[in-house]
Design an enzyme around this catalytic site. Structure first.
Site, PDB file in Angstrom:
ATOM      1  N   THR A  31     -39.564 -47.195  13.262  1.00 12.67           N
ATOM      2  CA  THR A  31     -40.059 -48.291  12.419  1.00 12.67           C
ATOM      3  C   THR A  31     -39.465 -48.155  11.024  1.00 12.67           C
ATOM      4  OG1 THR A  31     -42.096 -48.619  13.623  1.00 12.67           O
ATOM      5  CG2 THR A  31     -42.165 -49.144  11.290  1.00 12.67           C
ATOM      6  N   THR A  89     -45.658 -45.982   8.660  1.00 14.82           N
ATOM      7  CA  THR A  89     -45.079 -45.754   9.983  1.00 14.82           C
ATOM      8  C   THR A  89     -45.895 -44.700  10.709  1.00 14.82           C
ATOM      9  OG1 THR A  89     -43.177 -44.941  11.227  1.00 14.82           O
ATOM     10  CG2 THR A  89     -43.387 -44.127   8.981  1.00 14.82           C
TER      11      THR A  89
HETATM   12  N1  ASP Z   1     -46.417 -48.208  13.513  1.00 14.40           N
HETATM   13  C1  ASP Z   1     -45.572 -48.704  14.567  1.00 14.40           C
HETATM   14  C2  ASP Z   1     -46.415 -49.384  15.612  1.00 14.40           C
HETATM   15  O1  ASP Z   1     -47.484 -48.889  15.914  1.00 14.40           O
HETATM   16  C3  ASP Z   1     -44.761 -47.640  15.230  1.00 14.40           C
HETATM   17  C4  ASP Z   1     -43.955 -46.738  14.323  1.00 14.40           C
HETATM   18  O2  ASP Z   1     -44.233 -46.629  13.131  1.00 14.40           O
HETATM   19  O3  ASP Z   1     -42.964 -46.128  14.787  1.00 14.40           O
HETATM   20  O4  ASP Z   1     -45.998 -50.389  16.163  1.00 14.40           O
END
Ligand code: ASP
Length: 317
Positions: free
Chosen positions: A184, A235
């Site tokens: 992300t 993230t």
């Molecule tokens: N926060 C993101 C999600 O849950 C995933 C990530 O940060 O890699 O979609």
């Protein structure tokens, strides 16, 4: 006095030094540095924090190393569903899209929502129709696919792992450990006028069920900006960041608790997110240009550049 600055992340997770080759590390550092430099150039030319974070996240979406735009992870059903959000700390206008599969740069769609719609968030087909009405580039979903992400999905399904963060995917037995790459993306910035902005974009979690939405497109959870406090992009385990209202909570601790930025950001990650069993991190900036980048995972791809200063990129703790 504000110190104009851009801060970016490319995801947080269980990345360990031995899982990455020197060449891979170099590619990440180069990619991150290029994006920070573009943000610095926009801010140095007097550009707004909003423009700097939009362009930074657009570039990160274009880079297949990260789980946003090109290189996005697959859902359990083998599709892509992309989410993005953006917020202007000066006006507190915001825009978001979720569950899109045909918009080349979801962050540009989120920005268009912020600027050209009375609404804040669009989903799926409605988001795509809105983006098309603003003349944004449409692509076929396989534009986002990479062989690496497909292999990641197959491994997650073979291990019956449920929905997993990019970095928590089962070991590949590959020396490059592709599953431990993070994804992300996000950016926060403070411009020369002391205005703040935040932006976040993601493909979500590998093997997530179709229709699942994480924190990234949710204003207050994965993205928040207010000139009175901070701009924040998160993230990590999306469900936990939603339940903790993580991005907003950083500003709330500053506004109601009088905490400085660094303490507020630390508390959200190391107390709130950790207590709920979540893993991940955030990047944050206040109107003086102070920055904080806490994470409770092994690593977080990140970069910082003050206007006129050096570009710093880091992966591990
Ligand atoms: N926060 C993101 C999600 O849950 C995933 C990530 O940060 O890699 O979609």
């Amino acid at each position: 006095m504000s110190k104009p600055v851009i801060v970016i992340h490319g995801g947080a997770g269980a990345i360990t030094r031995h899982a990455m080759s020197a060449e891979q590390e170099r590619r990440y550092h180069l990619a991150l540095a290029g994006v920070v430099e573009s943000g610095q150039a926009i801010l140095a030319a007097g550009g707004s924090a909003l423009d700097a974070v939009t362009e930074a996240v657009r570039q990160l979406e274009e880079c297949p190393l990260f789980n946003a735009g090109k290189g996005a992870v697959f859902t359990h059903q083998g599709s892509h569903e992309l989410d993005a959000s953006i917020m202007d700390g000066h006006t507190r206008d915001a825009g978001a899209v979720c569950g899109v599969a045909h918009i080349r740069n979801p962050i540009l769609a989120a920005r268009a929502v912020l600027e050209h719609s009375p609404h804040v968030m669009f989903t799926g087909a409605g988001a795509e129709a809105f983006a098309a009405s603003r003349g944004l580039e449409r692509v076929e979903p396989d534009f986002f696919s990479t062989e690496e992400r497909h292999a990641q999905l197959r491994r997650a399904q073979a291990a019956d792992a449920g929905a997993i963060l990019d970095h928590d995917a089962p070991a590949a037995g590959d020396p490059l450990d592709a599953d431990r790459k993070l994804g992300t993306v996000g950016a926060v910035a403070c411009d020369s006028a002391g205005h703040l902005a935040a932006a976040t974009s993601t493909g979500g979690m590998t093997n997530k069920q179709a229709g699942r939405v994480g924190d990234s497109p949710i204003i207050g959870a994965g993205c928040y900006a207010d000139d009175a406090t901070a701009a924040v992009s998160c993230t990590g385990s999306g469900e936990v960041f939603i339940r903790a209202v993580a991005a907003y909570d950083v500003g709330a601790l500053m506004a109601y608790g009088g905490l400085p930025l660094a303490d507020a950001a630390q508390r959200v990650i190391f107390e709130k997110i950790t207590a709920l069993g979540g893993s991940g991190g955030l990047i944050a900036v206040d109107t003086e240009g102070n920055v904080a980048l806490p994470f409770n995972s092994e690593g977080m791809y990140r970069g910082i550049g003050y206007v006129g200063g050096p570009v710093e990129t880091r992966i591990y703790r």
